[in-house]
Design an enzyme around this catalytic site. Sequence first.
Site, PDB file in Angstrom:
ATOM      1  N   LYS A 121       0.837  -1.203   0.000  1.00 21.01           N
ATOM      2  CA  LYS A 121       0.000   0.000   0.000  1.00 21.01           C
ATOM      3  C   LYS A 121       0.872   1.254   0.000  1.00 21.01           C
ATOM      4  CE  LYS A 121      -1.880   1.887   3.637  1.00 21.01           C
ATOM      5  NZ  LYS A 121      -2.696   2.200   4.824  1.00 21.01           N
ATOM      6  N   ASP A 140      -6.456   0.747   0.897  1.00 23.48           N
ATOM      7  CA  ASP A 140      -6.617   1.125   2.302  1.00 23.48           C
ATOM      8  C   ASP A 140      -8.029   0.720   2.741  1.00 23.48           C
ATOM      9  OD1 ASP A 140      -8.345   3.004   1.207  1.00 23.48           O
ATOM     10  OD2 ASP A 140      -7.619   4.645   2.468  1.00 23.48           O
TER      11      ASP A 140
END
Length: 210
Positions: A121, A140
């Site tokens: 991420k 996320d």
Amino acid sequence: MDKKEKVLEIIKRLDKRYPNVKTALNFNSALDLVVATILSAQTTDINVNKVTENLFKKYQTADDYANVSLTELENDIKSINFYKNKAKYIKNLAKKLIEEFNGQVPKTMNELVTLPGVGRKTANIVLWNVFGINEGIAVDTHVKRISKLLGLTENTDPDKIEQDLMEITPRKYWGKLSHLLIMLGREICKAKAPNHKICPLSDICPSSTT
């Protein structure tokens, strides 16, 4: 429409609502954004930006972070959740950058994920926002939740969600898609009170009540 057509329609509509979308984290360099993203775990971007306003004036290179005492760095970020662990990540990250990357943040996924505190991420966020590289899709909590609501994935694991989204989304939109969904999640599609009436995706969202 199939998923590939649907994701293009989603991007088209959200891009109109959120032009020039980018991360909400403030940064001046790749190192800034790596640090800010590490700090952002389990807290808000607003809180992070408050802390980094002074932090990024004090620490501008990997050497700055590597040479400061852990106690001092902890004190500089103590208003952030889990600041002790995050300070350790940042210190170890800085040392690795110096030892293996000449103090510079690398530009590849494989290298970025070797850094302490950096997963896919964070790497995706840095690659797209700093270097303009579409290597993957940052998943996320907003992206995880909304992509499932929209029927784009059935998975709950972020890595599997990323693979699902990459499969149906043209590569040139990978970085943008993540940030568009994040903006939608913050403004309209909130977990506790989604506002279906003003959502630009309400007519193509299986979870819409309108």
